[in-house]
Write an enzyme that holds these catalytic residues in place. Structure first.
Site, PDB file in Angstrom:
ATOM      1  N   HIS A 260     -16.009 -22.224   7.168  1.00  0.00           N
ATOM      2  CA  HIS A 260     -16.193 -20.803   6.855  1.00  0.00           C
ATOM      3  C   HIS A 260     -17.685 -20.455   6.937  1.00  0.00           C
ATOM      4  O   HIS A 260     -18.523 -21.130   6.341  1.00  0.00           O
ATOM      5  CB  HIS A 260     -15.644 -20.482   5.468  1.00  0.00           C
ATOM      6  CG  HIS A 260     -15.643 -19.012   5.190  1.00  0.00           C
ATOM      7  ND1 HIS A 260     -14.596 -18.194   5.542  1.00  0.00           N
ATOM      8  CD2 HIS A 260     -16.584 -18.202   4.648  1.00  0.00           C
ATOM      9  CE1 HIS A 260     -14.894 -16.941   5.225  1.00  0.00           C
ATOM     10  NE2 HIS A 260     -16.101 -16.922   4.675  1.00  0.00           N
ATOM     11  N   ALA A 261     -17.997 -19.390   7.667  1.00  0.00           N
ATOM     12  CA  ALA A 261     -19.392 -19.045   7.921  1.00  0.00           C
ATOM     13  C   ALA A 261     -20.154 -18.772   6.630  1.00  0.00           C
ATOM     14  O   ALA A 261     -19.650 -18.094   5.731  1.00  0.00           O
ATOM     15  CB  ALA A 261     -19.458 -17.813   8.819  1.00  0.00           C
TER      16      ALA A 261
ATOM     17  N   HIS B  73     -23.481 -10.571  11.015  1.00  0.00           N
ATOM     18  CA  HIS B  73     -23.301 -10.517   9.555  1.00  0.00           C
ATOM     19  C   HIS B  73     -24.192 -11.561   8.875  1.00  0.00           C
ATOM     20  O   HIS B  73     -24.929 -11.257   7.934  1.00  0.00           O
ATOM     21  CB  HIS B  73     -21.817 -10.763   9.227  1.00  0.00           C
ATOM     22  CG  HIS B  73     -21.532 -10.896   7.769  1.00  0.00           C
ATOM     23  ND1 HIS B  73     -21.148  -9.824   6.990  1.00  0.00           N
ATOM     24  CD2 HIS B  73     -21.621 -11.956   6.924  1.00  0.00           C
ATOM     25  CE1 HIS B  73     -20.993 -10.238   5.740  1.00  0.00           C
ATOM     26  NE2 HIS B  73     -21.279 -11.517   5.667  1.00  0.00           N
ATOM     27  N   GLU B  74     -24.115 -12.777   9.363  1.00  0.00           N
ATOM     28  CA  GLU B  74     -24.863 -13.876   8.724  1.00  0.00           C
ATOM     29  C   GLU B  74     -26.368 -13.688   8.868  1.00  0.00           C
ATOM     30  O   GLU B  74     -27.134 -13.954   7.948  1.00  0.00           O
ATOM     31  CB  GLU B  74     -24.444 -15.226   9.310  1.00  0.00           C
ATOM     32  CG  GLU B  74     -22.975 -15.568   9.106  1.00  0.00           C
ATOM     33  CD  GLU B  74     -22.557 -15.584   7.657  1.00  0.00           C
ATOM     34  OE1 GLU B  74     -23.402 -15.830   6.779  1.00  0.00           O
ATOM     35  OE2 GLU B  74     -21.377 -15.318   7.384  1.00  0.00           O
TER      36      GLU B  74
ATOM     37  N   HIS C 298     -27.841 -11.597   6.261  1.00  0.00           N
ATOM     38  CA  HIS C 298     -28.174 -12.325   5.022  1.00  0.00           C
ATOM     39  C   HIS C 298     -29.553 -12.977   5.155  1.00  0.00           C
ATOM     40  O   HIS C 298     -30.389 -12.900   4.261  1.00  0.00           O
ATOM     41  CB  HIS C 298     -27.166 -13.449   4.773  1.00  0.00           C
ATOM     42  CG  HIS C 298     -25.823 -12.996   4.283  1.00  0.00           C
ATOM     43  ND1 HIS C 298     -25.656 -12.197   3.189  1.00  0.00           N
ATOM     44  CD2 HIS C 298     -24.563 -13.264   4.728  1.00  0.00           C
ATOM     45  CE1 HIS C 298     -24.356 -11.994   2.966  1.00  0.00           C
ATOM     46  NE2 HIS C 298     -23.673 -12.623   3.893  1.00  0.00           N
TER      47      HIS C 298
ATOM     48  N   GLU D 173     -24.052  -8.301   1.669  1.00  0.00           N
ATOM     49  CA  GLU D 173     -22.951  -8.395   2.634  1.00  0.00           C
ATOM     50  C   GLU D 173     -22.968  -7.262   3.662  1.00  0.00           C
ATOM     51  O   GLU D 173     -22.287  -7.330   4.674  1.00  0.00           O
ATOM     52  CB  GLU D 173     -21.603  -8.392   1.893  1.00  0.00           C
ATOM     53  CG  GLU D 173     -21.411  -9.551   0.924  1.00  0.00           C
ATOM     54  CD  GLU D 173     -21.531 -10.917   1.597  1.00  0.00           C
ATOM     55  OE1 GLU D 173     -21.358 -10.997   2.817  1.00  0.00           O
ATOM     56  OE2 GLU D 173     -21.825 -11.896   0.877  1.00  0.00           O
TER      57      GLU D 173
ATOM     58  N   HIS E  31     -12.695 -17.905  -0.498  1.00  0.00           N
ATOM     59  CA  HIS E  31     -13.499 -17.450  -1.638  1.00  0.00           C
ATOM     60  C   HIS E  31     -12.891 -17.778  -2.999  1.00  0.00           C
ATOM     61  O   HIS E  31     -13.582 -17.699  -4.006  1.00  0.00           O
ATOM     62  CB  HIS E  31     -13.762 -15.951  -1.503  1.00  0.00           C
ATOM     63  CG  HIS E  31     -14.447 -15.610  -0.202  1.00  0.00           C
ATOM     64  ND1 HIS E  31     -13.800 -15.684   1.011  1.00  0.00           N
ATOM     65  CD2 HIS E  31     -15.718 -15.231   0.077  1.00  0.00           C
ATOM     66  CE1 HIS E  31     -14.633 -15.349   1.992  1.00  0.00           C
ATOM     67  NE2 HIS E  31     -15.809 -15.071   1.453  1.00  0.00           N
TER      68      HIS E  31
ATOM     69  N   TYR F 295     -17.565  -7.485  -0.851  1.00  0.00           N
ATOM     70  CA  TYR F 295     -17.218  -7.147   0.537  1.00  0.00           C
ATOM     71  C   TYR F 295     -16.606  -5.750   0.619  1.00  0.00           C
ATOM     72  O   TYR F 295     -16.728  -5.067   1.629  1.00  0.00           O
ATOM     73  CB  TYR F 295     -16.261  -8.175   1.134  1.00  0.00           C
ATOM     74  CG  TYR F 295     -16.824  -9.572   1.149  1.00  0.00           C
ATOM     75  CD1 TYR F 295     -17.825  -9.925   2.046  1.00  0.00           C
ATOM     76  CD2 TYR F 295     -16.368 -10.545   0.268  1.00  0.00           C
ATOM     77  CE1 TYR F 295     -18.348 -11.211   2.069  1.00  0.00           C
ATOM     78  CE2 TYR F 295     -16.876 -11.830   0.280  1.00  0.00           C
ATOM     79  CZ  TYR F 295     -17.878 -12.156   1.177  1.00  0.00           C
ATOM     80  OH  TYR F 295     -18.394 -13.433   1.185  1.00  0.00           O
TER      81      TYR F 295
HETATM   82  O1  X8Z Z   1     -16.961 -14.522   3.933  1.00  0.00           O
HETATM   83  C1  X8Z Z   1     -17.417 -13.703   4.695  1.00  0.00           C
HETATM   84  C2  X8Z Z   1     -18.667 -14.025   5.514  1.00  0.00           C
HETATM   85  C3  X8Z Z   1     -19.583 -14.916   4.779  1.00  0.00           C
HETATM   86  S1  X8Z Z   1     -20.356 -14.138   3.445  1.00  0.00           S
HETATM   87  C4  X8Z Z   1     -18.257 -14.705   6.793  1.00  0.00           C
HETATM   88  N1  X8Z Z   1     -16.791 -12.523   4.888  1.00  0.00           N
HETATM   89  C5  X8Z Z   1     -15.574 -12.170   4.165  1.00  0.00           C
HETATM   90  C6  X8Z Z   1     -14.389 -13.026   4.600  1.00  0.00           C
HETATM   91  O2  X8Z Z   1     -14.479 -13.715   5.618  1.00  0.00           O
HETATM   92  O3  X8Z Z   1     -13.367 -13.005   3.916  1.00  0.00           O
HETATM   93  C7  X8Z Z   1     -17.238 -11.442   5.755  1.00  0.00           C
HETATM   94  C8  X8Z Z   1     -16.168 -10.403   5.677  1.00  0.00           C
HETATM   95  C9  X8Z Z   1     -15.319 -10.731   4.484  1.00  0.00           C
HETATM   96 ZN    ZN Z   2     -21.651 -12.621   4.003  1.00  0.00          ZN
END
Ligand code: X8Z
Ligand code: ZN
Length: 607
Positions: A338-339, A368-369, A372, A396, A496, A506
């Site tokens: 996961h990024a 997105h990254e 950050h 975010e 998460h 988010y």
């Molecule tokens: O988790 C993330 C990023 C890292 S902060 C990739 N996002 C959420 C997800 O993937 O659930 C970005 C959008 C929502």
């Molecule tokens: Zn993020």
């Protein structure tokens, strides 16, 4: 001897001054910086090299950081009644709110909690689905897929059987986490109570520069404003899915099965654009395909993002970024794919960890990254406790606000497409964006609605899955593709939850990013339709952005927002303006149809 040693402390405790508070805070920040850096290094190794050893080492460092933070919060109480300058008072407040995972003071319990947390995170990272062989010991491991590979397949598969199989297979990783997660919740709550909060969710909601109840009310206000857009999109997409898939998509209650939307969690639907594209739409481009045709590797994809920030006036990423980041999935070990963006030493050691496959989603996520990381770099000269975003939604939103500038005009400018689609293609383009941006909103909200109820004890472990699906149903109008029970733990299959990353950030970010984007477009002197604005190359937009980023968390977020947008409230009107033409079009498409869905008796039923 003992008396002599104790005396100065007693005196200090009786009459603490502003200077004492300042000295205490300076020392605390220096110590926290050290502990945070070492915990960051251990966390990095743990997520990029998952073994029992790295899990334990990361847990140990996290334990030390939590222990010290908790002690400092306790000691800081001596300054509660001292009149402090606002900046200093703010640091004390942020110190108290700094732990996402508060832990009990009892060392054994604290150790238990940090180990549970590291083990939940590792379980997710190690999670695999092995189609056909169910991951048995003798399984052919070459068939096994991590979530990064499953993501790619779910985005492109149009075979409902395969989609259901991938969905069900991946969700199996949740069940074994259930008991550990319940213990995690109990222990973290105990830590939150010892810090003076009702529970961990209450602590999280207290970090928005307003009373937590007011924050909850703000969230509801925003949701009410954008929910009509979601309902129109939901009805339209459902109709097109039924045209495509027939009975499997056609539930009597009006909900959409969760496996048909091109994303494991049905959180963003852009990948099924081809299914829902307007009949008369001119063919659009697929950035993922173009990148593939150009043989753009992971590094090249990140460089596209970096160039965008450079065009705004930012410097290139530090050389160590390229040496230390993980951009592709290693073949020889488990990693958390996961990024995520890492600010390891709160200075220049920024890194990206992301198993890049080169899809369109990856292209957006890279921006997105980098948002950050450029935020991290922008506030690195602030005192340690201000080295954070104005609130977590800001962090975010930055990269996403930049990614909104990935317009056809921009893609042409950087040579990725040859022709800019005509204005008549605007509805299809807006629909493509709405599938990601609008579809996400109820998901962004329900995750922490669930978690807040879990932390508060309103939802008990015996009802974890039912409560999860009740919220999925209520907010998203999404139903499980196969029956679920309490033997499953579907929240565990969303990163998460095991990683304990708060999620309402988010939801906030989906709204803020349009505010930021609109403000940057204004700064760039743009005056056309909002959805065609790209601030690429605008130093003015960059300066406007930087003024806010450089503040870090030194000011309450409404002040930071004001610096950038002139407004001090979170406001959905920029987002609504962006999608206004699409909303009118969706309403036309849905004319004569009943929007919405009815609430099922059993939210865990696939029928
Ligand atoms: O988790 C993330 C990023 C890292 S902060 C990739 N996002 C959420 C997800 O993937 O659930 C970005 C959008 C929502
Ligand atoms: Zn993020």
């Amino acid at each position: 001897m003992a008396c002599l040693l104790a005396l100065p402390a007693l005196v200090a405790a009786a009459t603490p001054t502003v200077a004492d508070a300042q000295a205490f805070m300076d020392k605390a920040q220096a110590e926290l910086l050290d502990l945070n850096t070492i915990a960051g290094r251990a966390g990095w190794v743990q997520e990029t090299y998952i073994t029992g050893d790295t899990e334990l080492l990361a847990a140990k460092e996290s334990e030390r950081l939590i222990e010290r933070t908790t002690k400092l919060v306790e000691q800081a109480k001596q300054f509660d009644d001292v009149q402090l300058p606002p900046d200093l008072r703010r640091k004390f407040k942020l110190l108290k709110l700094s732990l996402t995972m508060p832990a009990p003071n009892d060392p054994k319990l604290r150790e238990k909690l940090t180990q549970l947390a590291a083990s939940l995170d590792a379980s997710y990272g190690k999670g695999k689905y092995c189609p056909g062989n169910e991951g048995s010991a003798s399984a052919d491991q070459s068939k096994c897929m991590g979530i990064d590979e499953i993501d790619v397949q779910m985005a492109k598969s149009r075979d409902p059987k395969e989609l259901q199989d991938l969905w069900t297979g991946w969700h199996k990783i949740g069940a074994p986490m259930r008991d550990g997660y319940a213990q995690f919740v109990d222990l973290s709550n105990q830590g939150a109570r010892e810090l003076g909060f009702a529970d961990t969710g209450a602590l999280w909601r207290s970090n928005y520069d307003m009373p937590p109840e007011q924050f909850s009310a703000e969230i509801e206000r925003i949701w009410t404003e954008v929910a009509p857009l979601y309902k129109e999109l939901h009805a339209y997409v459902r109709k097109r899915l039924i045209q495509k898939y027939g009975a499997v998509a056609d539930r009597k209650d009006g909900m959409i099965p969760a496996d048909l939307l091109g994303n494991m969690w049905a959180q963003e639907w852009g990948n099924i654009y081809d299914i829902v594209a307007p009949d008369s739409a001119p063919p659009t481009y697929d950035v993922g395909r173009i990148l593939q045709e150009r043989h753009a590797d992971a590094k090249r994809i990140v460089q596209y993002g970096e160039s965008f920030f450079e065009s705004l006036g930012y410097p290139p990423l530090p050389a160590t970024f390229w040496e230390r980041s993980l951009l592709t999935k290693p073949v020889d070990r488990d990693v958390v794919c996961h990024a995520s963006a890492w600010d390891v030493d709160s200075d220049q050691d920024v890194r990206l960890k992301f198993c890049i496959h080169g899809t369109s989603d990856d292209f957006t996520t890279v921006h997105h990254e980098l948002g950050h990381l450029y935020y991290d770099l922008a506030y690195r000269n602030q005192p340690f406790l201000f080295r954070n975003s104005a609130n977590d939604g800001f962090h975010e939103a930055i990269g996403d606000a930049i990614a909104l500038s990935i317009t056809p005009e921009y893609l042409k400018k950087i040579g990725l497409i040859q022709q800019v689609p005509p204005p008549s293609a605007d509805i299809p383009l807006l629909l493509r964006t709405a599938l990601d941006k609008i579809a996400f909103l109820p998901f962004g909200l329900m995750i922490d609605k669930w978690r807040w109820e879990v932390f508060s004890g309103k939802v008990k472990p015996a009802d974890y899955n039912r409560a999860w699906w009740a919220l999925r149903e209520q907010y998203q109008g999404i139903a499980p593709p196969v029956n679920r029970t309490e033997a499953d733990f579907d929240p565990g299959a969303k990163y998460h939850i095991p990683a304990n990353t708060p999620y309402v950030r988010y939801f906030l970010a989906r709204i803020y990013q349009f505010q930021f984007y609109q403000a940057m477009c204004q700064a760039a002197g743009y005056s056309g339709p909002l959805n065609r604005c790209s601030v690429y190359g605008s130093k003015e937009a960059g300066a406007r952005l930087h003024a806010m980023l450089a503040l870090g968390q030194s000011k309450p977020w409404p002040e930071a927002l004001k610096v950038m947008t002139g407004e001090s409230k979170i406001d959905a009107s920029a987002m609504i303006e962006y999608f206004r033409p699409l909303l009118a079009w969706l309403k036309q498409q849905n004319r004569g149809e009943t929007l919405g869905w009815t609430v099922a008796k059993n939210p865990m039923s696939a029928e």
